[in-house]
Design a protein around this motif. Structure first.
Motif, PDB file in Angstrom:
ATOM      1  N   HIS A 118     -11.620   5.589 -59.937  1.00 29.73           N
ATOM      2  CA  HIS A 118     -11.847   6.665 -60.893  1.00 29.73           C
ATOM      3  C   HIS A 118     -11.123   7.890 -60.353  1.00 29.73           C
ATOM      4  O   HIS A 118     -11.315   8.264 -59.192  1.00 29.73           O
ATOM      5  CB  HIS A 118     -13.332   7.013 -61.016  1.00 29.73           C
ATOM      6  CG  HIS A 118     -14.149   6.001 -61.739  1.00 29.73           C
ATOM      7  ND1 HIS A 118     -15.510   6.136 -61.912  1.00 29.73           N
ATOM      8  CD2 HIS A 118     -13.809   4.842 -62.350  1.00 29.73           C
ATOM      9  CE1 HIS A 118     -15.982   5.101 -62.584  1.00 29.73           C
ATOM     10  NE2 HIS A 118     -14.973   4.296 -62.853  1.00 29.73           N
ATOM     11  N   THR A 119     -10.328   8.520 -61.169  1.00 28.60           N
ATOM     12  CA  THR A 119      -9.617   9.724 -60.761  1.00 28.60           C
ATOM     13  C   THR A 119     -10.007  10.871 -61.687  1.00 28.60           C
ATOM     14  O   THR A 119     -10.139  10.682 -62.896  1.00 28.60           O
ATOM     15  CB  THR A 119      -8.093   9.515 -60.823  1.00 28.60           C
ATOM     16  OG1 THR A 119      -7.730   8.481 -59.905  1.00 28.60           O
ATOM     17  CG2 THR A 119      -7.337  10.790 -60.479  1.00 28.60           C
ATOM     18  N   VAL A 120     -10.208  12.058 -61.115  1.00 34.53           N
ATOM     19  CA  VAL A 120     -10.444  13.265 -61.908  1.00 34.53           C
ATOM     20  C   VAL A 120      -9.367  14.268 -61.535  1.00 34.53           C
ATOM     21  O   VAL A 120      -9.140  14.539 -60.358  1.00 34.53           O
ATOM     22  CB  VAL A 120     -11.841  13.863 -61.644  1.00 34.53           C
ATOM     23  CG1 VAL A 120     -12.035  15.133 -62.464  1.00 34.53           C
ATOM     24  CG2 VAL A 120     -12.930  12.855 -61.954  1.00 34.53           C
ATOM     25  N   VAL A 121      -8.701  14.802 -62.542  1.00 29.22           N
ATOM     26  CA  VAL A 121      -7.608  15.750 -62.294  1.00 29.22           C
ATOM     27  C   VAL A 121      -7.748  16.921 -63.252  1.00 29.22           C
ATOM     28  O   VAL A 121      -8.213  16.762 -64.389  1.00 29.22           O
ATOM     29  CB  VAL A 121      -6.235  15.049 -62.456  1.00 29.22           C
ATOM     30  CG1 VAL A 121      -6.051  14.523 -63.867  1.00 29.22           C
ATOM     31  CG2 VAL A 121      -5.094  15.970 -62.075  1.00 29.22           C
ATOM     32  N   LYS A 165       1.411   8.367 -61.606  1.00 28.68           N
ATOM     33  CA  LYS A 165       2.314   7.558 -60.776  1.00 28.68           C
ATOM     34  C   LYS A 165       1.530   6.735 -59.750  1.00 28.68           C
ATOM     35  O   LYS A 165       1.854   5.573 -59.487  1.00 28.68           O
ATOM     36  CB  LYS A 165       3.334   8.458 -60.079  1.00 28.68           C
ATOM     37  CG  LYS A 165       4.361   9.064 -61.036  1.00 28.68           C
ATOM     38  CD  LYS A 165       5.308   9.998 -60.293  1.00 28.68           C
ATOM     39  CE  LYS A 165       6.366  10.578 -61.230  1.00 28.68           C
ATOM     40  NZ  LYS A 165       7.267  11.540 -60.526  1.00 28.68           N
ATOM     41  N   ILE A 166       0.506   7.349 -59.153  1.00 32.11           N
ATOM     42  CA  ILE A 166      -0.323   6.629 -58.188  1.00 32.11           C
ATOM     43  C   ILE A 166      -1.063   5.483 -58.884  1.00 32.11           C
ATOM     44  O   ILE A 166      -1.132   4.359 -58.382  1.00 32.11           O
ATOM     45  CB  ILE A 166      -1.330   7.590 -57.525  1.00 32.11           C
ATOM     46  CG1 ILE A 166      -0.589   8.586 -56.625  1.00 32.11           C
ATOM     47  CG2 ILE A 166      -2.365   6.820 -56.707  1.00 32.11           C
ATOM     48  CD1 ILE A 166      -1.447   9.723 -56.115  1.00 32.11           C
ATOM     49  N   ALA A 167      -1.603   5.769 -60.075  1.00 31.22           N
ATOM     50  CA  ALA A 167      -2.350   4.744 -60.824  1.00 31.22           C
ATOM     51  C   ALA A 167      -1.450   3.575 -61.193  1.00 31.22           C
ATOM     52  O   ALA A 167      -1.877   2.412 -61.169  1.00 31.22           O
ATOM     53  CB  ALA A 167      -2.971   5.361 -62.069  1.00 31.22           C
ATOM     54  N   GLU A 168      -0.210   3.860 -61.523  1.00 29.36           N
ATOM     55  CA  GLU A 168       0.715   2.785 -61.913  1.00 29.36           C
ATOM     56  C   GLU A 168       1.024   1.835 -60.760  1.00 29.36           C
ATOM     57  O   GLU A 168       1.382   0.682 -60.983  1.00 29.36           O
ATOM     58  CB  GLU A 168       2.013   3.388 -62.458  1.00 29.36           C
ATOM     59  CG  GLU A 168       1.849   4.019 -63.831  1.00 29.36           C
ATOM     60  CD  GLU A 168       3.083   4.769 -64.282  1.00 29.36           C
ATOM     61  OE1 GLU A 168       3.245   4.958 -65.501  1.00 29.36           O
ATOM     62  OE2 GLU A 168       3.890   5.196 -63.413  1.00 29.36           O
ATOM     63  N   GLU A 169       0.854   2.321 -59.542  1.00 24.30           N
ATOM     64  CA  GLU A 169       1.094   1.475 -58.370  1.00 24.30           C
ATOM     65  C   GLU A 169      -0.037   0.475 -58.139  1.00 24.30           C
ATOM     66  O   GLU A 169       0.155  -0.538 -57.465  1.00 24.30           O
ATOM     67  CB  GLU A 169       1.255   2.352 -57.120  1.00 24.30           C
ATOM     68  CG  GLU A 169       2.506   3.204 -57.107  1.00 24.30           C
ATOM     69  CD  GLU A 169       3.768   2.364 -57.029  1.00 24.30           C
ATOM     70  OE1 GLU A 169       3.763   1.343 -56.305  1.00 24.30           O
ATOM     71  OE2 GLU A 169       4.758   2.711 -57.709  1.00 24.30           O
ATOM     72  N   ARG A 170      -1.223   0.732 -58.704  1.00 23.98           N
ATOM     73  CA  ARG A 170      -2.380  -0.098 -58.360  1.00 23.98           C
ATOM     74  C   ARG A 170      -3.180  -0.592 -59.565  1.00 23.98           C
ATOM     75  O   ARG A 170      -4.223  -1.221 -59.397  1.00 23.98           O
ATOM     76  CB  ARG A 170      -3.301   0.690 -57.420  1.00 23.98           C
ATOM     77  CG  ARG A 170      -3.808   1.999 -57.979  1.00 23.98           C
ATOM     78  CD  ARG A 170      -4.414   2.870 -56.895  1.00 23.98           C
ATOM     79  NE  ARG A 170      -5.038   4.086 -57.435  1.00 23.98           N
ATOM     80  CZ  ARG A 170      -5.479   5.097 -56.700  1.00 23.98           C
ATOM     81  NH1 ARG A 170      -5.357   5.052 -55.380  1.00 23.98           N
ATOM     82  NH2 ARG A 170      -6.043   6.145 -57.262  1.00 23.98           N
ATOM     83  N   ALA A 171      -2.700  -0.329 -60.774  1.00 20.79           N
ATOM     84  CA  ALA A 171      -3.438  -0.772 -61.957  1.00 20.79           C
ATOM     85  C   ALA A 171      -2.480  -1.216 -63.057  1.00 20.79           C
ATOM     86  O   ALA A 171      -1.352  -0.719 -63.158  1.00 20.79           O
ATOM     87  CB  ALA A 171      -4.341   0.348 -62.465  1.00 20.79           C
TER      88      ALA A 171
END
Length: 418
Positions: A39-42, A54-60
């Motif tokens: 879960h990410t909050v930004v 970009k980080i999410a695309e590496e792991r999901a």
């Protein structure tokens, strides 16, 4: 499929609102067999949002966004994704018509910036917003799928449930029916409930079983997959019976039931009227049950008897009872229940007295509560609580326990309940 949920909004980081959306989406994805690892909050910042994408695309494989679809300048979710994926934002005419109609119905002038909400990513599947204005989107680009949802839960939850979820099933190439059923418990802790059904949790396959605790209540979500709704429900019924045989005394309802709504249903079904005399809860019991639609048919009224003199002079509690046993006692609670039942001529009278805290009261330590219930011609019955918590938490828990004991007593006396 692996998913990540990105909640967009500085108000989340500032603690002004809670991120309940992520919890809801995660529970829904779990039913589909989609794993959520992050879960990410930004905040409302395009650079930080882009970094998170970009980080999410590496792991999901699946990235779900909530928030940032509104009309103001800080609503930048789709703009950031548009630039990142090199996809144009185009006007969705159906969404625009819906927004224009909304303002007409509200008799309000539509400002130009509201048209921004009708912009969608080129090539996406538009998810209609039937509870607000900003539409959602689903877009698959190369090896990733992106779902954009509005932030307000009253808009996001039905959109995900009825618009996004069926599309996710197609992405998974599954033709199966997924059916969920929730059992609701009160009066038993999460740890004890899990202990009683531990073997069912350990050996679950289809249907699956998931516990969840909230505000003193515990739920078990049963989810089954099959080729038809009838077959899925058959699987759920088998597991539900096994659970009920073990802890059925604590079950008060199912799915969207609440303690108060279940009590209202039982009272109406059995044509029972109710009144209450409240000391420590000071009207909170009546307020809680009166929030349920239709309670006016059975809730006659009540009294707040906060002081000893009001209990005696207005409600009619015998002074000798208080002198002998105190205001926080079984005898006082039962007398309050009986007096209010007679005064208001109802089938049920409820009496709640206690020491909410933080200080002792009536010679009893903080957290001591006595609940009295008078039902028809029966002798009053009472229940003691020893609560540990903040003052208002104790008051609310006393109310919920009162409803729980009412439901249980009515069941024990043969009234139609579940």
């Amino acid at each position: 499929m692996k998913a990540e949920i990105i909640a967009v909004g500085s108000e989340l980081l500032l603690g002004q609102i809670s991120n309940t959306n992520a919890r809801f989406i995660s529970s829904q994805l779990a039913e589909l067999g989609i794993d959520v690892y992050f879960h990410t909050v930004v905040g409302d910042n395009p650079k930080r949002l882009l970094d998170s994408i970009k980080i999410a695309e590496e792991r999901a494989d699946l990235i779900i966004f909530t928030g940032g679809l509104g009309p103001t300048k800080d609503d930048l979710t789709k703009e950031t994704i548009s630039a990142h994926l090199n996809k144009k934002l185009v006007l969705d005419q159906q969404a625009l018509l819906y927004i224009e109609d909304f303002f007409k119905r509200m008799n309000r002038e539509m400002t130009e910036n509201n048209k921004k909400q009708a912009l969608v990513l080129e090539g996406c599947t538009v998810l209609p917003n039937k509870n607000g204005m900003a539409p959602g989107m689903l877009l698959t680009s190369e090896n990733h799928s992106y779902i954009l949802l509005p932030g307000p839960p009253k808009e996001m939850e039905p959109m995900f449930q009825f618009e996004a979820k069926p599309l996710l099933l197609k992405l998974l190439n599954e033709e199966t029916v997924i059916l969920s059923h929730v059992m609701r418990f009160y009066g038993i802790g999460e740890a004890e409930l899990e202990t009683r059904v531990q073997d069912l949790l350990d050996n679950q396959t289809n249907p699956t079983l998931a516990p969840l605790a909230s505000d003193g209540e515990v739920t078990l979500r049963l989810t089954a997959k099959s080729d038809s709704e009838a077959a899925a429900w058959e699987k759920i019924e088998v597991l539900q019976k096994e659970i009920f045989d073990r802890v059925g005394e604590y079950v008060y309802g199912y799915n969207d039931d609440s303690l108060a709504s279940k009590l209202q249903e039982i009272l109406v079904e059995n044509q029972l009227t109710i009144s209450a005399a409240e000391s420590m809860t000071a009207g909170l019991f009546q307020s809680e049950i009166a929030a349920v639609k239709g309670m006016g048919a059975v809730l006659v009224g009540g009294m707040i008897t906060y002081t000893e003199s009001i209990k005696v002079d207005q409600l009619g509690v015998d002074q000798q009872i208080i002198d002998s046993f105190g205001v926080v006692s079984r005898e006082c609670a039962e007398a309050m229940a009986n007096c209010i039942k007679e005064k208001f001529n109802t089938n049920i009278g409820v009496g709640i007295t206690g020491a909410a805290g933080p200080d002792a009261h009536g010679g009893q330590p903080a957290g001591t509560v006595w609940i009295g219930i008078a039902l028809n011609d029966m002798a009053p019955v009472s229940y003691k609580l020893s609560l540990s918590g903040m003052r208002n938490t104790n008051r609310l828990r006393a109310v919920k326990f009162t409803i729980h004991y009412l439901i249980r007593l009515l069941r024990e006396q043969g009234f139609k309940t579940i």
